[in-house]
Scaffold this motif. Sequence first.
Motif, PDB file in Angstrom:
ATOM      1  N   PHE A  16      -7.006  32.559 -88.116  1.00  0.00           N
ATOM      2  CA  PHE A  16      -6.056  32.035 -88.136  1.00  0.00           C
ATOM      3  C   PHE A  16      -5.067  31.765 -87.137  1.00  0.00           C
ATOM      4  O   PHE A  16      -5.069  32.862 -86.427  1.00  0.00           O
ATOM      5  N   GLN A  54      -6.664  23.731 -84.887  1.00  0.00           N
ATOM      6  CA  GLN A  54      -6.242  23.508 -86.214  1.00  0.00           C
ATOM      7  C   GLN A  54      -6.492  22.243 -86.708  1.00  0.00           C
ATOM      8  O   GLN A  54      -6.623  21.705 -88.030  1.00  0.00           O
ATOM      9  N   ILE A  75      -9.793  21.901 -88.786  1.00  0.00           N
ATOM     10  CA  ILE A  75      -9.832  23.312 -89.983  1.00  0.00           C
ATOM     11  C   ILE A  75      -9.590  22.464 -91.549  1.00  0.00           C
ATOM     12  O   ILE A  75      -8.566  21.870 -91.465  1.00  0.00           O
ATOM     13  N   TYR A  97     -10.060  28.159 -94.352  1.00  0.00           N
ATOM     14  CA  TYR A  97     -10.837  29.626 -93.941  1.00  0.00           C
ATOM     15  C   TYR A  97     -11.770  30.271 -95.059  1.00  0.00           C
ATOM     16  O   TYR A  97     -11.739  29.777 -96.180  1.00  0.00           O
TER      17      TYR A  97
END
Length: 141
Positions: free
Chosen positions: A48, A53, A56, A59
């Motif tokens: 993280f 980002q 993404i 997660y």
Amino acid sequence: VTDAVRLVLREHVNRQVHRSTPIGEKVIKIVRDYIDRNPSRFPAIAMFGRTDQNNILGYTKGSGHDRVYLFLPGVLEDLLGEKFGLQTALQKLADAGYLLKNGEGSQMQVRVGDQMRKRFYAIRASISFDGDMEVPAQSNG
């Protein structure tokens, strides 16, 4: 007629594996397919803030039987909201035992870094396996 009755009963039993309805099965299938098509877009939660980002979707946390996919809120809302209504879709995932949450609401708060906490929609990784793993236990929150 006998074959038709068997088919109906078989489909009913298959739906009961996930304790779900036809809409619930569609929600589960969409989430399962999305994870299966995008595994590299769910890095470990330890990454993280360290990865780009833009690519993404969420997660992962844990390993093996305890592995969880942590969807960024906007991702799951876009994936399920328009077609099913977000609350309906989340309820179907919860009814099937795939949605994990802590506290109020439908999200899970996860510690990222030393002091920061973020909210995610947490989906058991067992959603991506068909019949190889046991059906998840119902979660009370």
